[in-house]
Design an enzyme around this catalytic site. Structure first.
Site, PDB file in Angstrom:
ATOM      1  N   ARG A 169       6.426  41.115  24.599  1.00  0.00           N
ATOM      2  CA  ARG A 169       5.334  40.656  23.724  1.00  0.00           C
ATOM      3  C   ARG A 169       3.990  41.180  24.198  1.00  0.00           C
ATOM      4  NH1 ARG A 169       5.878  35.780  20.892  1.00  0.00           N
ATOM      5  NH2 ARG A 169       3.875  34.998  21.596  1.00  0.00           N
ATOM      6  N   ARG A 173      -1.512  49.191  28.318  1.00  0.00           N
ATOM      7  CA  ARG A 173      -2.342  50.269  27.754  1.00  0.00           C
ATOM      8  C   ARG A 173      -3.068  51.049  28.840  1.00  0.00           C
ATOM      9  NH1 ARG A 173      -4.958  45.997  24.539  1.00  0.00           N
ATOM     10  NH2 ARG A 173      -3.586  45.607  22.756  1.00  0.00           N
ATOM     11  N   ARG A 246      11.218  24.372  25.987  1.00  0.00           N
ATOM     12  CA  ARG A 246      10.141  24.055  26.913  1.00  0.00           C
ATOM     13  C   ARG A 246       9.158  23.165  26.174  1.00  0.00           C
ATOM     14  NH1 ARG A 246      10.919  24.096  31.906  1.00  0.00           N
ATOM     15  NH2 ARG A 246       8.804  24.718  32.502  1.00  0.00           N
ATOM     16  N   TYR A 351      11.478  32.027  18.624  1.00  0.00           N
ATOM     17  CA  TYR A 351      10.120  32.082  19.165  1.00  0.00           C
ATOM     18  C   TYR A 351       9.218  32.791  18.155  1.00  0.00           C
ATOM     19  CZ  TYR A 351       6.717  32.871  23.055  1.00  0.00           C
ATOM     20  OH  TYR A 351       5.619  32.907  23.882  1.00  0.00           O
ATOM     21  N   ASP A 353       5.932  33.662  16.042  1.00  0.00           N
ATOM     22  CA  ASP A 353       4.489  33.532  15.954  1.00  0.00           C
ATOM     23  C   ASP A 353       4.150  33.072  14.538  1.00  0.00           C
ATOM     24  OD1 ASP A 353       3.958  34.362  18.542  1.00  0.00           O
ATOM     25  OD2 ASP A 353       3.906  36.487  17.995  1.00  0.00           O
TER      26      ASP A 353
HETATM   27  N1  UDP Z   1       2.884  36.380  30.665  1.00  0.00           N
HETATM   28  C1  UDP Z   1       2.657  36.628  31.997  1.00  0.00           C
HETATM   29  N2  UDP Z   1       1.399  36.517  32.503  1.00  0.00           N
HETATM   30  C2  UDP Z   1       0.360  36.139  31.740  1.00  0.00           C
HETATM   31  C3  UDP Z   1       0.575  35.905  30.364  1.00  0.00           C
HETATM   32  C4  UDP Z   1       1.853  36.018  29.859  1.00  0.00           C
HETATM   33  O1  UDP Z   1       3.585  36.942  32.728  1.00  0.00           O
HETATM   34  O2  UDP Z   1      -0.763  36.032  32.271  1.00  0.00           O
HETATM   35  C5  UDP Z   1       4.266  36.488  30.155  1.00  0.00           C
HETATM   36  C6  UDP Z   1       5.039  35.192  30.281  1.00  0.00           C
HETATM   37  O3  UDP Z   1       6.369  35.522  30.572  1.00  0.00           O
HETATM   38  C7  UDP Z   1       4.922  34.587  28.910  1.00  0.00           C
HETATM   39  C8  UDP Z   1       5.002  35.828  28.042  1.00  0.00           C
HETATM   40  O4  UDP Z   1       4.286  36.813  28.785  1.00  0.00           O
HETATM   41  O5  UDP Z   1       5.962  33.689  28.637  1.00  0.00           O
HETATM   42  C9  UDP Z   1       4.420  35.684  26.658  1.00  0.00           C
HETATM   43  O6  UDP Z   1       3.086  35.254  26.760  1.00  0.00           O
HETATM   44  P1  UDP Z   1       2.267  34.824  25.477  1.00  0.00           P
HETATM   45  O7  UDP Z   1       0.854  34.704  25.907  1.00  0.00           O
HETATM   46  O8  UDP Z   1       2.604  35.737  24.363  1.00  0.00           O
HETATM   47  O9  UDP Z   1       2.884  33.381  25.196  1.00  0.00           O
HETATM   48  P2  UDP Z   1       2.372  32.165  24.301  1.00  0.00           P
HETATM   49  O10 UDP Z   1       0.922  32.359  24.055  1.00  0.00           O
HETATM   50  O11 UDP Z   1       3.250  32.160  23.093  1.00  0.00           O
HETATM   51  O12 UDP Z   1       2.617  30.988  25.179  1.00  0.00           O
END
Ligand code: UDP
Length: 370
Positions: A169, A173, A246, A351, A353
Site C-alpha cells: 500500500r 519514490r 484488529r 481491507y 479504502d
Molecule cells: N506502515 C509502516 N510504517 C508506517 C506506516 C505504515 O510500516 O509508518 C505499514 C504498516 O504495515 C501498515 C501498512 O503500512 O499496516 C499500511 O499503512 P496505512 O497507513 O495504509 O494504514 P491505515 O491508514 O489503513 O491504518
C-alpha cells in the site's frame, strides 16, 4: 413493507440507501450506534472535525468515484504526508528522497537507489511475507526503523507472519515527494464526513440504537431484502469460530495550545511507544474553522491497536491465509442467503479504502437496482 432494509449507516450502507431511494425503492436504514457514518464519523469539538474512529483521508484514482462522492461533499486540498518518529528521529513518509537522505545521507536518486539495491539483495526470489516484501522494497535499515515496530504494533503479529500486500500500500519514490498516496484525487470533506453521510441519507428513514442481529426475525419480516454491512461472522453467530480483526482504541485530548505536533499524523515507528500514531485533527483542515479563522485549541488522538475480542469494534480484517480460508466458509453460507447481500469492509472481510468501498457498492447497485 420496505424494499430494502440497510443494516449499517456507514459509507457502504448510506450509498446503497441513496441509490435505492433514487431508483424508487422504499428503504429503511438502521444502525446499532447512536450516530450515522460508521467509522468515518466525525464530531465537531471546538470547531475541529474530530475523526472519532480513526483518521480518514479520501483518495482515489478513479474519476467516476471522485465525481460521484463530490455530489455529497466539497473536498479541501489536504494531502496526507505523515511524519515517522523513531525514538525522536523524524523521517518523511512515504519512503522518498527526504527519507533516504535522513537515513543514509544520500543526496541523489542514483545514490539512494544504489543503497536500496545493496540492501534488497538479501531477499532472493519472490518475497514470502511482509518482512521479505518490505526489505525487498526499501532495504533492511528502513524496515528496522520505520516498518517493523509500527507494523507489529498495528497488527499484533510478527512481520514474517503477515501478508506482503499490506506493505505494498505504501509507495517508494526516488523523488522529493511526501504525498503519502499515489492518487490523482485527494482531500477531506469540508464540514466533516458526518455531513457527507447525512447528505447521502437525506430524506431516508434512519433508525439508530437498534441491533439487527438481536431482532433478526422482526427486521427480516419488514423488508423484501436486507443489505447487511456488519461483520459476516457475527451474522452467522460465529458458528465456524470468529474471524480475526484488529481493533483500535483512541485516547482523545483537548489541549489548550494551538499546535501540538505540526502535522495531522505522526507515526511512532519504534516498538516501545505503546501507541501507533498520534492524530492532530485540526491539520486536516489547515488549523482553521469553517470561516477561515485560526483555531486556538487542538484535539489529539493517540491510537492504540489491539486484538479484537467479543464486544470490541472490529476495524481491520486480518487477511492472512488462515482468516481468508475461514472467510470463504462464511461466504459460502452468505451466498445461499437469497434475501441478504453482504457488503463493505466487515461484510466482505476486506481491507477496503473508502474509494474501493464506493466502487464496490456502486457495482452492486448496478446489479441490484437497475
Ligand atoms: N506502515 C509502516 N510504517 C508506517 C506506516 C505504515 O510500516 O509508518 C505499514 C504498516 O504495515 C501498515 C501498512 O503500512 O499496516 C499500511 O499503512 P496505512 O497507513 O495504509 O494504514 P491505515 O491508514 O489503513 O491504518
Amino acid at each position: 413493507m420496505y424494499d430494502y432494509l440497510v443494516v449499517g449507516a456507514g459509507l457502504y450502507g448510506a450509498i446503497f440507501a441513496h441509490e435505492a431511494k433514487n431508483a424508487g425503492k422504499k428503504v429503511l436504514v438502521i444502525d446499532k450506534r447512536s450516530t450515522v457514518a460508521g467509522n468515518i464519523y466525525t464530531e465537531e469539538i471546538e470547531g475541529i472535525h474530530v475523526h472519532k474512529y480513526g483518521a480518514h483521508i479520501f483518495h482515489t484514482n478513479n474519476k467516476k468515484v471522485w465525481e460521484y462522492i463530490n455530489q455529497f461533499a466539497e473536498f479541501n486540498r489536504f494531502t496526507n504526508s505523515p511524519v515517522a518518529n523513531y525514538k525522536g528521529e523524524l523521517y518523511s513518509l512515504p519512503f522518498n528522497m527526504y527519507t533516504f537522505n535522513k537515513m543514509w545521507g544520500v543526496v541523489t536518486p542514483e545514490e539512494a537507489e544504489k543503497k536500496i539495491n545493496e540492501q534488497r539483495k538479501e531477499i532472493v526470489g519472490e518475497p514470502k511475507n511482509l518482512e521479505e516484501q518490505a526489505i525487498s522494497l526499501v532495504g533492511r535499515d528502513i524496515y528496522e526503523k520505520l516498518i517493523k515496530g509500527y507494523t507489529e504494533k498495528q497488527w499484533g503479529r510478527d512481520c514474517r507472519e503477515l501478508p506482503s500486500f499490506i506493505i505494498k500500500r505504501l509507495p517508494v519514490r526516488l523523488t522529493f515527494d511526501n504525498n503519502y498516496f499515489n492518487a490523482l484525487y485527494q482531500g477531506i470533506p469540508i464540514g466533516g464526513y458526518t455531513k457527507m453521510i447525512n447528505n447521502l441519507l437525506k430524506d431516508i428513514k434512519v433508525e439508530l440504537n437498534v441491533d439487527y442481529l438481536e431482532n433478526k426475525q422482526k427486521y427480516n419480516s419488514i423488508a423484501k431484502k436486507i443489505i447487511y454491512t456488519g461483520a459476516i461472522d457475527a451474522y452467522f453467530d460465529y458458528k465456524f469460530g470468529n474471524l480475526e480483526y484488529r481493533s483500535v482504541k483512541f485516547e482523545n485530548e483537548l489541549l489548550d495550545i494551538p499546535n501540538f505536533q505540526g502535522n495531522a499524523a505522526v507515526n511512532y515507528t519504534d516498538k516501545d511507544t505503546p501507541w501507533t500514531r498520534i492524530i492532530e485533527h485540526k491539520w486536516f483542515e489547515f488549523g482553521k474553522d469553517i470561516d477561515g479563522n485560526d483555531l486556538p485549541k487542538t484535539v489529539i488522538s493517540k491510537e492504540y491497536s489491539s486484538e479484537w475480542k467479543l464486544g470490541d469494534e472490529p476495524y481491520y480484517p486480518v487477511n492472512d491465509v488462515k482468516n481468508n480460508e475461514l472467510y470463504e466458509k462464511y461466504k459460502n453460507l452468505a451466498d445461499k442467503q437469497n434475501k441478504v447481500i453482504f457488503g463493505g469492509r466487515l461484510g466482505e472481510y476486506k481491507y477496503y479504502d473508502m474509494d474501493k468501498t464506493i466502487e464496490v457498492v456502486l457495482d452492486m447497485c448496478q446489479l441490484e437496482l437497475y
